[in-house]
Structure formats: structure tokens, C-alpha cells
Design an enzyme around this catalytic site. Structure first.
Site, PDB file in Angstrom:
ATOM      1  CG  ASP A  67      -2.011   1.046   1.113  1.00  0.00           C
ATOM      2  OD1 ASP A  67      -2.451   1.326  -0.016  1.00  0.00           O
ATOM      3  OD2 ASP A  67      -2.445   1.575   2.147  1.00  0.00           O
ATOM      4  CG  HIS A 120      -4.036  10.964   2.462  1.00  0.00           C
ATOM      5  ND1 HIS A 120      -5.023  10.975   3.429  1.00  0.00           N
ATOM      6  CD2 HIS A 120      -3.188   9.948   2.806  1.00  0.00           C
ATOM      7  CE1 HIS A 120      -4.795  10.017   4.307  1.00  0.00           C
ATOM      8  NE2 HIS A 120      -3.683   9.377   3.950  1.00  0.00           N
ATOM      9  NE  ARG A 170       5.195  15.904   9.898  1.00  0.00           N
ATOM     10  CZ  ARG A 170       4.598  14.976   9.146  1.00  0.00           C
ATOM     11  NH1 ARG A 170       4.237  13.824   9.677  1.00  0.00           N
ATOM     12  NH2 ARG A 170       4.354  15.207   7.867  1.00  0.00           N
ATOM     13  CD  GLU A 190      -5.828   4.665   4.440  1.00  0.00           C
ATOM     14  OE1 GLU A 190      -5.209   3.987   3.591  1.00  0.00           O
ATOM     15  OE2 GLU A 190      -5.280   5.230   5.407  1.00  0.00           O
ATOM     16  CD  GLU A 244      -5.458   2.788  -0.194  1.00  0.00           C
ATOM     17  OE1 GLU A 244      -4.645   2.148  -0.895  1.00  0.00           O
ATOM     18  OE2 GLU A 244      -5.353   2.910   1.042  1.00  0.00           O
ATOM     19  CG  ASP A 286      -5.366  -0.313   3.523  1.00  0.00           C
ATOM     20  OD1 ASP A 286      -5.435  -1.534   3.712  1.00  0.00           O
ATOM     21  OD2 ASP A 286      -4.439   0.392   3.952  1.00  0.00           O
ATOM     22  NE  ARG A 338      -7.279   6.762   9.290  1.00  0.00           N
ATOM     23  CZ  ARG A 338      -6.560   6.653   8.192  1.00  0.00           C
ATOM     24  NH1 ARG A 338      -5.282   6.316   8.280  1.00  0.00           N
ATOM     25  NH2 ARG A 338      -7.098   6.868   7.012  1.00  0.00           N
ATOM     26  CD  GLN A 369      -2.350   4.860  10.461  1.00  0.00           C
ATOM     27  OE1 GLN A 369      -3.575   4.865  10.315  1.00  0.00           O
ATOM     28  NE2 GLN A 369      -1.536   5.279   9.521  1.00  0.00           N
ATOM     29  CE  LYS A 404      -3.091   2.413   7.311  1.00  0.00           C
ATOM     30  NZ  LYS A 404      -3.946   3.237   6.442  1.00  0.00           N
ATOM     31  CB  THR A 417      -7.053  -4.746   2.366  1.00  0.00           C
ATOM     32  OG1 THR A 417      -6.112  -4.224   3.315  1.00  0.00           O
ATOM     33  CG2 THR A 417      -7.012  -3.892   1.103  1.00  0.00           C
ATOM     34  CB  THR A 466      -5.978   7.963   1.441  1.00  0.00           C
ATOM     35  OG1 THR A 466      -5.971   7.003   2.495  1.00  0.00           O
ATOM     36  CG2 THR A 466      -7.279   8.741   1.476  1.00  0.00           C
ATOM     37  CD  GLU A 485      -7.149  13.318   3.592  1.00  0.00           C
ATOM     38  OE1 GLU A 485      -6.766  14.320   2.976  1.00  0.00           O
ATOM     39  OE2 GLU A 485      -7.294  12.194   3.062  1.00  0.00           O
TER      40      GLU A 485
END
Length: 405
Positions: A119, A126, A135, A192, A194, A226, A230, A233, A246, A250, A337, A351
Site C-alpha cells: 500500500d 492526503h 505536525r 481509505e 484507493e 484499506d 486510526r 495506528q 492496517k 483490505t 488514500t 481527513e
């Protein structure tokens, strides 16, 4: 040759003569076999082969497409040309029509056996949004992001066919305000949206696959969800990458759209600055104008544009093999994503809700920060085809079941 198949009835739904995607189906408890979707029916390739209407070397009376995918580009092209001939003119109708099965009379399976699963993380929109969330005082993108297609190795054994329920995963996660981690069901289950491509022809160990060899190795494209935990993660991805967050599930769509069916959808990708290293440079435009739609419980929540992806599929394949890792039949590579610049173009709830701070409102008026038990997620996709045709990628769907921990 006609641009419309005699087998089509009314609106083909994006599954006309320009598409001809492959899948695996069963009927009335019978054995699995390969088929091609045309309109609202499935053309039984094993039946055609038994009748001597298409070439078959044990490819189609099988539980997966892997043998046909491994046959290579010449075999793919020859079969596509033959199917176009059989379906494009009335001369073959009497012979072919008995091998057409209504879509509602079949069960669709995962179309190929997955060898490996990778992946990527190839949407700049994204990646930048995630960087701004986690951050806020730093640069949105890490220094290497525009130098190489970032990715991680997933788990082939948990790639499931569309429609398979997804059990809410359990794991370690640190609840905000607590110093120590706890264990339990994920409280921030996400999706996600994809697009993936699947390899057909293997490569030798130690021999990278060049960007211009993409068509020689890749059989086609599928839609991918996927699923992501969160909270798990965020805790485990320090300092390495995703693992249990993850690897639990999937989902892939049932129809593999051939690379040849998407030639008209190729567009120039976003400009890449700085210029990629030589092994990642492509002479052709390999952005794809795929239009995705994300639905939760039947209501649309996002429309991610795949043409916005910074790193293209040939670049992803070249990077995945540049260290000499061999390509195997059934290797699945997902895009990461898919997100665009607008809020309604974001391909995951992380998001869309800005990490839960801005919940989305569903069609029934309820709100979601992340997925709840019982939610059904569907991802659909289409692409422009030749002469104004639409190419359907079908859909991938899954319903969340309660955790078992």
C-alpha cells in the site's frame, strides 16, 4: 466493428464493449469460473472455451484469474480482441448467447489469489493534510515524500472480496488524556478510498521492472478499501509504520478492469518537483482520470479524484522492484488514500472530519467522526472511455461488525 455489444440492454452501466473486465463467479452452488461482465450480465469464459469459441489453456475453469494473468500481454490482447469480435457483431450471437448469465444469478468472488500486498501513500493532498493534523508546527510533508513513492508492506491473507463483513479490530491504543495505553476495540475505525493494480507477469529476482514495462507486467485495476484503525495506528506507528492498524482487513472490488480499457483515461499527473531520479521518470502521461465516490449507509460523503495522485502506478511499480524484489503473479499494489484539494474530495474520515473534530453528516441526519458498528461503506469508480464511453470499475463494499475482543 460496432462500438456497442449486442448483449447490452439499455444503459450498460459502464460495462460496455470498451471495458470487458474480468472476474470470478459461481452459479447455483457450482464451481468457480472466470467471466467477463457485459452490461448486466456475465459472459462465462469457461463455457465459451468448452465450446471452442475462445482459446483456453486451463485459464478459465479455475477459482482465480491467476493462470490467465500469468499468460502475458499477448494472450490478454488476443482474448480481448476475440471477445470484442464475439460481442460486437450479430454473426456470433447464437453461439455466444447461451453463455451469458444474469448478474443477479451469480455470486462474485475475489478475482485473484493475492501473492503480496503493498500500500502506497501517493496523494500529496492526503499526505499534507495528515502532516498538518499531526505536525502542526512543522512542514506538512516529510523531506523524502517527493523523492520516492512511500509505502508499506501489507498482509495478503486479509485481502477480502467486496461484501465481506469487517470485524472491528482490537489493539493497543492510548486514549487522549491517559498516560498509559490500553487494549480494546478501535474507537477510530476508518476507511481509505484507493485504486489498486494487480501484477500478472512475474519478474526475475534482482531485475527491476522499468516504468516503461508497466503494460508488460500489469493485468488490470481494482478498487480498494484499506480499512484503518486510526487510534491503533497513531500509537503503534512510532517510530515504524502501520502494522496491526492496517493488517486486519483490505477489501477489493470483484471486477479487474484491463489496463487496455483505461487508455482513454490517461492524463498528465501533477507536476513533480523536484524531478524524480532517472528510474522513476516516465515518457508517457500515466495519471488516470478515475472518478471515485464514497458512500456511507447509501449516502455520498466524498468524491475523490484519482487524477490528482502525485505518484503514478508505473512509478510505484518501478520503485517497489528497484531493489531487486521479484514481482509475482497476484501481487496487489494499492495507491494509498485518494484525496483532492477540496474538503468533499477527501478519501477517508480522518481527513473528512479532521481527526474527529468536524464530524460529517450522513444522509439520515446522523453524524460520524469515525465508523460505527453496522455502518456500510461503498466505494464506486468510473473513468472516461473511447468515443464518449464510460468505463465502470464497479464498487467495493463492506459492513462493520462489532469487535470480538
Amino acid at each position: 466493428m460496432s462500438t456497442r455489444a449486442w448483449a447490452e440492454t439499455g444503459d450498460d452501466g459502464g460495462f460496455g464493449l470498451a471495458n470487458l473486465p474480468y472476474g470470478i463467479f459461481t452459479r447455483s452452488g457450482g464451481p468457480p469460473r472466470a467471466g467477463v461482465r457485459i452490461g448486466d450480465r456475465v459472459l462465462d469464459l469457461a463455457g465459451l472455451a468448452a465450446a471452442g469459441l475462445v482459446e483456453d489453456r486451463g485459464w478459465f475453469a479455475a477459482g482465480s484469474l491467476n493462470a490467465f494473468m500469468a499468460a502475458g500481454r499477448a494472450a490478454w490482447a488476443a482474448n480481448r480482441a476475440r471477445l470484442t469480435e464475439l460481442l460486437g457483431g450479430e454473426a456470433h450471437r447464437a453461439d455466444v448467447e447461451p453463455h451469458l448469465v444474469p448478474l443477479g444469478a451469480v455470486e462474485l468472488a475475489r478475482p485473484f489469489e493475492v501473492a503480496d500486498y503493498v500500500d502506497f501513500y501517493s496523494s500529496e493532498h492526503h499526505a499534507a493534510n495528515v502532516g498538518r493534523m499531526f505536525r502542526p508546527q512543522g512542514e506538512p510533508l516529510l523531506p523524502n515524500w517527493k523523492r520516492l513513492p512511500v509505502g508499506y508492506h501489507g498482509r495478503a491473507g486479509t485481502v477480502y472480496p467486496s461484501g465481506t463483513p469487517v470485524v472491528r479490530p482490537c489493539g493497543q491504543r492510548r486514549v487522549p488524556g491517559q498516560d498509559e495505553p490500553g487494549f480494546g476495540p478501535s474507537l477510530r475505525l476508518d476507511i481509505e478510498a484507493e485504486v489498486g493494480f494487480v501484477a500478472g507477469v512475474p519478474s526475475a529476482p534482482g531485475r527491476p521492472v522499468a516504468v516503461d514495462a508497466f503494460r508488460d507486467h500489469v493485468f488490470g485495476f481494482v478498487l480498494v478499501n484499506d480499512w484503518s484503525a486510526r487510534d491503533v495506528q497513531q500509537w503503534e506507528a512510532q517510530p515504524l509504520g502501520p502494522f496491526l492498524s492496517k493488517s486486519f482487513a483490505t477489501s477489493v472490488s470483484p471486477w479487474v478492469v484491463p489496463v487496455a480499457a483505461l487508455e482513454a483515461a490517461r492524463v498528465a499527473p501533477p507536476a513533480q518537483d523536484p524531478a524524480p531520479l532517472p528510474y522513476l521518470r516516465t515518457a508517457e502521461p500515466w495519471g488516470l482520470d478515475l472518478r471515485l465516490e464514497v458512500l456511507i449507509n447509501g449516502g455520498r460523503v466524498a468524491e475523490p479524484p484519482f487524477r490528482e495522485m502525485y505518484w503514478t502506478s508505473p512509478q510505484q511499480l518501478a520503485h517497489a522492484t528497484v531493489n531487486g524484489a521479484p514481482l509475482r503473479t497476484g501481487d496487489l499494489f494499492a495507491s494509498g488514500t485518494v484525496s483532492g484539494p477540496g474538503r468533499g474530495q477527501r478519501g477517508c474520515l480522518l481527513e473528512l472530519t479532521w481527526n474527529g473534530a468536524e464530524p460529517v453528516t450522513l444522509a439520515d441526519g446522523s453524524a460520524r467522526a469515525f465508523l460505527e458498528d453496522g455502518d456500510t461503506v461503498t466505494i464506486r469508480g468510473t473513468a472516461p472511455g473511447p468515443d464518449g464511453a464510460v468505463i465502470g470499475l464497479g464498487e467495493v463494499t463492506g459492513t462493520v461488525l462489532p469487535a470480538t475482543c
